[in-house]
Design an enzyme around this catalytic site. Structure first.
Site: not given
Ligand code: NAD
Length: 484
Positions: A287, A253, A178, A388, A231
């Site tokens: 990130c 991650e 997804k 963040e 995420g």
């Molecule tokens: P997010 O957590 O809102 O969403 C990420 C993904 O998870 C999306 O596909 C979303 O639909 C899904 N999701 C959200 N809630 C969920 C749940 N309860 N169950 C299953 N899936 C769910 O994050 P975002 O706003 O899309 O991305 C930004 C974040 O990602 C920032 O915090 C950033 O630091 C982090 N990030 C981390 C890395 C890493 O490698 N550590 C890399 C890139 C981004």
């Protein structure tokens, strides 16, 4: 092949493109113009159920498909990504708001590299044996898990999506994936590419939708045995809470609040050029961006003056134009960043540069743009230095000693990445060994070797991606002991 984009995106399940069973869609917005330019399936547990059924049928064959065959299909996917890189980069920029040059150079280039890397990796993946002298021999099998789930964010859409899917497929799993509902387009196009490359139907299933309706249905589905998630820390916490009682394998991650530590004895020009990038690339929405800049007190004023001057030269606007800083990914995120800047002011922070929304003229007049923003005068415990922001916003803090630099660097609950600038090798080594983060860059930033472990400590996550780590995550180790 031609990659055309329909107004209504569809799920890719069992090798077919099909709409959501509920018939419900979500608007997809181009953040540079603010316009709705498509709709994506608002999938739920019913769509996940049929995706899992398709994956189960496909796994019967994929689990025993010869390594050479898997290698050839994954390589073909990489080739097709390369051949369609212009179209994919344009799609990524329209969907995400990032500069077109960045989509080409980083996102799409690395998406192909991910498939190529794990195609090769699977040909070399081997397992261990442990001999017990003249008594017995143990050998370890690393078998595919079965059906696994990959959930990715919006900041590096195709890059991070493929970073999970490629090792999962290479290890012999079938995948339910997804992408973020905010940036679904290149994931949709990947389905077309996989079909063209000859990936058997049902081996990869791409389901679109929100985290709550679609992502959580994946995490809850009992047949999906492992979840690889990138995420936010908040969503990671929720996923862990749902998945842990089901004893699923988890790779998380999560967010970062990374320190960029600058000593007076660094290579100044290289540090300055790279610090502009590590602060504001992708509008600060990586990130790994160094959002907390820690500067040795003796050069703090010099750094501040030059950093502000050089940042002023960044130009914000249409991401399709050359040399522009692009748009923030969505209106919600745009509002969040502006609110963080407001909080920084309330906390007593001094805005040295930026701090405001930008309204370009022309097609981007209704887009979501924010000035690169530099803030000083905030202590390590302020929200601006602990939470963040994930936008083009950095804070500056001075330090006097190596110990103080470490204390400031480790003063958050996050621990993803850190950057250190010094020509003194022992200083660099001390920081590298004592800093609480999963990744340390010395005199560089974002230099990635796909063989190395990637991931964070503390609230930045659990588990590692990259190289053998990823292939091990997507397999189960089974020890076989044979007595002589
Ligand atoms: P997010 O957590 O809102 O969403 C990420 C993904 O998870 C999306 O596909 C979303 O639909 C899904 N999701 C959200 N809630 C969920 C749940 N309860 N169950 C299953 N899936 C769910 O994050 P975002 O706003 O899309 O991305 C930004 C974040 O990602 C920032 O915090 C950033 O630091 C982090 N990030 C981390 C890395 C890493 O490698 N550590 C890399 C890139 C981004």
């Amino acid at each position: 092949m031609e990659l055309t984009l329909p107004f209504h995106l569809e799920n890719f399940i069992g090798g077919n493109f099909i709409g959501p069973l509920s018939g419900q869609f979500i608007d997809n917005i181009n953040p540079a113009s603010g316009e709705v330019y498509g709709q994506i399936p608002d999938s739920n547990e019913k769509d996940i159920k049929i995706a899992v059924s398709a994956a189960q049928i496909a796994w019967a064959t994929w689990r025993t498909t010869a390594a050479e065959k898997k290698f050839s299909i994954l390589n073909k996917i990489a080739d097709l990504i390369d051949q369609n890189s212009e179209a994919l980069a344009l799609a990524e920029t329209n969907d995400n708001g990032k500069p077109l040059w960045l989509s080409k150079k980083v996102d799409i280039y690395r998406a192909a590299a991910n498939f190529r890397f794990f195609a090769t990796g699977l040909m070399h993946f081997s397992t261990e044996s442990h001999s017990m002298e003249d008594k017995a021999i143990n050998y370890t099998l690393r078998q595919p898990i079965g059906i696994v789930g990959c959930i990715s964010p919006w900041n590096l859409p195709l890059y991070l999506f493929t970073w999970k899917i490629a090792p999962a497929l290479a290890a012999g799993n079938c995948v339910i994936a997804k992408p973020s509902e905010v940036t679904p387009v290149t994931a949709f196009l990947l389905g077309k590419i996989c079909k063209e490359a000859g990936l058997p139907d049902g081996v990869l299933n791409i389901v679109h939708g929100t985290g709550l309706n679609c992502g959580e249905a994946m995490v809850k589905h009992p047949a999906i045995k492992a979840i690889s998630f990138t995420g936010s820390t908040k969503a990671g916490e929720r996923i862990a809470a749902v998945a842990a009682p089901m004893f699923k394998k988890l790779s998380l991650e999560l967010g970062g609040k990374n320190p960029n530590i600058i000593f007076a004895d660094c290579n100044w020009e290289k540090m300055m050029t790279t610090t502009i990038q590590s602060s504001f690339s992708n509008q600060g929405q990586i990130c790994l961006c160094g959002s907390r800049i820690l500067v040795e007190a003796s050069v703090y004023e010099q750094f501040k003056t030059e950093f502000v001057e050089r940042t002023q030269q960044l130009s914000i606007g249409d991401p399709l134009e050359e040399n522009k800083q692009g748009a923030i990914v969505s209106k919600i995120h745009f509002d969040k960043i502006l609110n963080c800047i407001k909080i920084a002011k309330e906390e007593g922070g001094k805005i040295l540069l930026g701090g405001n929304a930008v309204k370009p003229t022309g097609r981007c007049a209704n887009g979501y743009f924010i000035e690169p923003t530099i803030i000083e005068g905030l202590g390590p415990q302020c929200k601006s230095n602990t939470e963040e922001i994930f936008g083009p916003v950095v804070t500056l803090q001075p330090f006097h000693t190596l110990e103080e630099a470490l204390e400031l660097a480790n003063a958050t609950e996050y621990g993803l990445a850190a950057t250190v600038w010094t020509q003194d090798i022992s200083k660099a080594n001390t920081i590298a060994s004592k800093i609480e983060s999963g990744i340390v860059w010395v005199n560089c930033w974002l230099l990635r070797d796909l063989r190395t472990p990637f991931g964070g400590v503390k609230n930045s996550g659990v588990g590692r991606e990259g190289g053998w780590e990823a292939l091990k995550f997507f397999t189960e180790a089974k020890n076989v002991c044979i007595e002589f």
